[in-house]
Write an enzyme that holds these catalytic residues in place. Structure first.
Site, PDB file in Angstrom:
ATOM      1  N   PRO A 270     -14.593   3.167  36.859  1.00  0.00           N
ATOM      2  CA  PRO A 270     -14.466   1.789  36.354  1.00  0.00           C
ATOM      3  C   PRO A 270     -15.751   0.979  36.557  1.00  0.00           C
ATOM      4  O   PRO A 270     -15.918  -0.064  35.927  1.00  0.00           O
ATOM      5  CB  PRO A 270     -13.326   1.197  37.187  1.00  0.00           C
TER       6      PRO A 270
ATOM      7  N   GLU B  60      -9.358   6.568  46.208  1.00  0.00           N
ATOM      8  CA  GLU B  60      -9.870   5.200  46.086  1.00  0.00           C
ATOM      9  C   GLU B  60     -11.340   5.187  45.689  1.00  0.00           C
ATOM     10  O   GLU B  60     -11.938   4.136  45.556  1.00  0.00           O
ATOM     11  CB  GLU B  60      -9.629   4.422  47.368  1.00  0.00           C
TER      12      GLU B  60
ATOM     13  N   ARG C 195     -16.686  16.036  18.806  1.00  0.00           N
ATOM     14  CA  ARG C 195     -16.524  15.799  17.363  1.00  0.00           C
ATOM     15  C   ARG C 195     -17.859  15.685  16.637  1.00  0.00           C
ATOM     16  O   ARG C 195     -17.948  15.943  15.448  1.00  0.00           O
ATOM     17  CB  ARG C 195     -15.723  14.506  17.118  1.00  0.00           C
TER      18      ARG C 195
ATOM     19  N   ASP D 168     -16.152   8.225   9.462  1.00  0.00           N
ATOM     20  CA  ASP D 168     -15.133   7.633  10.329  1.00  0.00           C
ATOM     21  C   ASP D 168     -15.467   6.167  10.584  1.00  0.00           C
ATOM     22  O   ASP D 168     -16.606   5.747  10.471  1.00  0.00           O
ATOM     23  CB  ASP D 168     -14.927   8.434  11.622  1.00  0.00           C
TER      24      ASP D 168
HETATM   25  C1  9WO Z   1      -8.818   2.157  43.648  1.00  0.00           C
HETATM   26  C2  9WO Z   1      -8.683   1.085  44.524  1.00  0.00           C
HETATM   27  C3  9WO Z   1      -7.674   0.725  45.394  1.00  0.00           C
HETATM   28  C4  9WO Z   1      -7.836  -0.432  46.138  1.00  0.00           C
HETATM   29  C5  9WO Z   1      -8.974  -1.199  46.018  1.00  0.00           C
HETATM   30  C6  9WO Z   1      -9.978  -0.841  45.117  1.00  0.00           C
HETATM   31  C7  9WO Z   1      -9.817   0.315  44.391  1.00  0.00           C
HETATM   32  N1  9WO Z   1     -10.608   0.865  43.495  1.00  0.00           N
HETATM   33  C8  9WO Z   1     -10.028   1.978  43.075  1.00  0.00           C
HETATM   34  C9  9WO Z   1     -10.659   2.833  42.126  1.00  0.00           C
HETATM   35  O1  9WO Z   1     -11.629   2.426  41.488  1.00  0.00           O
HETATM   36  N2  9WO Z   1     -10.157   4.077  42.044  1.00  0.00           N
HETATM   37  C10 9WO Z   1     -10.730   5.018  41.178  1.00  0.00           C
HETATM   38  C11 9WO Z   1      -9.643   5.774  40.483  1.00  0.00           C
HETATM   39  C12 9WO Z   1     -11.614   5.953  41.911  1.00  0.00           C
HETATM   40  C13 9WO Z   1     -12.293   6.875  40.951  1.00  0.00           C
HETATM   41  C14 9WO Z   1     -11.258   7.515  40.007  1.00  0.00           C
HETATM   42  N3  9WO Z   1     -10.341   6.550  39.491  1.00  0.00           N
HETATM   43  C15 9WO Z   1     -10.476   5.970  38.272  1.00  0.00           C
HETATM   44  C16 9WO Z   1     -11.383   6.249  37.262  1.00  0.00           C
HETATM   45  N4  9WO Z   1      -9.718   4.996  37.851  1.00  0.00           N
HETATM   46  N5  9WO Z   1     -10.124   4.584  36.659  1.00  0.00           N
HETATM   47  C17 9WO Z   1     -11.116   5.324  36.275  1.00  0.00           C
HETATM   48  C18 9WO Z   1     -11.773   5.123  35.029  1.00  0.00           C
HETATM   49  C19 9WO Z   1     -12.846   5.889  34.657  1.00  0.00           C
HETATM   50  C20 9WO Z   1     -13.477   5.638  33.455  1.00  0.00           C
HETATM   51  N6  9WO Z   1     -13.039   4.646  32.660  1.00  0.00           N
HETATM   52  C21 9WO Z   1     -11.996   3.880  33.001  1.00  0.00           C
HETATM   53  C22 9WO Z   1     -11.342   4.096  34.192  1.00  0.00           C
END
Ligand code: 9WO
Length: 263
Positions: A89, A116, A153, A168
């Site tokens: 994220p 996490e 793709r 596309d």
């Molecule tokens: C979990 C968390 C819990 C309490 C406080 C802060 C926190 N941050 C996270 C977190 O970022 N967890 C991630 C879960 C850890 C890496 C893998 N995870 C993830 C990847 N969630 N979302 C993605 C992601 C990747 C690419 N694009 C969108 C979402």
């Protein structure tokens, strides 16, 4: 093109990458894809991949060393990758332009985060950190699948009809025009709102122009639909859209007419 995916859940990749155009490309070897179980790169008896965070706090963090060993093994077996991507994220936004750029690389490694987060020192070996959107998931596996699908793709030979990729909607910067297939009329049955026994039937027809056989008119109608939809739903896309003269003219008409662009 070569992909290596490093994950603690290799089974999450089996079916999605075996279906459809990507599945066929993997079968043929046009896409050479290997999924690696991070636990295979641990050295302890319990194959531990996570640990508590230094400084305290809830949850667990993915350890750096198994990831380093996985990257070393990939490099020894398949050569130095052109990109090592961490899906997270905190990454920069993965877009169609990014998919196109990555498709020109010969070899990509995708690291899937879990828990996490990932030990910060892993980033020493990451060349790009990519986010597919602003939401927290349980891990980076689904984003990795999204990235492989969108990138593959663009690899020549993966999508049979090259026109599908060239035309596309995101490549052109406009939303798609509406599509219809047979039959020319479908009946929509809705239960009467007042009397449950009453059933009202709406006949939903295909727009006449598409049945007309007039290809110049069909082309123009589709352009108008694509532009009015984009104007109504995603006006931000118009800033970067590549429009021909006719499309620019249609856009001016729609904007002047104060048309809400719903159809
Ligand atoms: C979990 C968390 C819990 C309490 C406080 C802060 C926190 N941050 C996270 C977190 O970022 N967890 C991630 C879960 C850890 C890496 C893998 N995870 C993830 C990847 N969630 N979302 C993605 C992601 C990747 C690419 N694009 C969108 C979402």
């Amino acid at each position: 093109m070569k992909f290596d995916i490093v994950t603690i859940f290799p089974a999450m990749f089996e079916r999605p990458l075996a279906e459809g155009v990507i599945g066929r490309a993997v079968e043929r070897g046009t896409v050479d894809l290997k999924v690696r179980d991070l636990r295979d790169f641990t050295t302890d008896r319990h194959r531990v991949v996570d640990d508590v965070p230094y400084g305290g706090g809830p949850g667990m963090v993915l350890k750096a060393e198994p990831i380093f060993r996985a990257l070393d093994a990939i490099e020894a077996e398949r050569g130095c990758p052109a990109a090592v991507i961490l899906t997270s994220p905190q990454g920069i936004r993965f877009t169609q332009a990014e998919a196109q750029r990555l498709s020109r690389l010969p070899h990509i490694v995708l690291l899937c985060g879990r828990y996490e987060g990932v030990d910060e020192r892993v980033r020493e070996r990451v060349t790009e950190e990519l986010s597919i959107g602003d939401y927290i998931l349980s891990g980076g596996e689904l984003p990795a699948l999204v990235i492989v699908d969108a990138v593959a793709r663009y690899v020549p030979g993966v999508v049979g009809d090259e026109r599908s990729v060239a035309e596309d909607s995101f490549t052109r910067g406009l939303l798609d025009f509406p599509q219809y297939t047979r039959p020319a009329v479908v009946e929509l049955r809705k239960a009467g709102s007042a009397d449950p026994a009453a059933v009202d039937i709406t006949r939903l027809a295909v727009p006449d122009v598409l049945l007309s056989g007039n290809h110049a008119e069909i082309r123009r109608w589709r352009k108008r639909q694509a532009i009015s939809r984009t104007l109504a739903r995603r006006p931000d896309l118009l800033a970067d859209a590549v429009l021909d003269d006719e499309e620019r003219q249609i856009l001016r008409e729609l904007q002047d007419g104060g048309d809400d662009g719903r159809d």
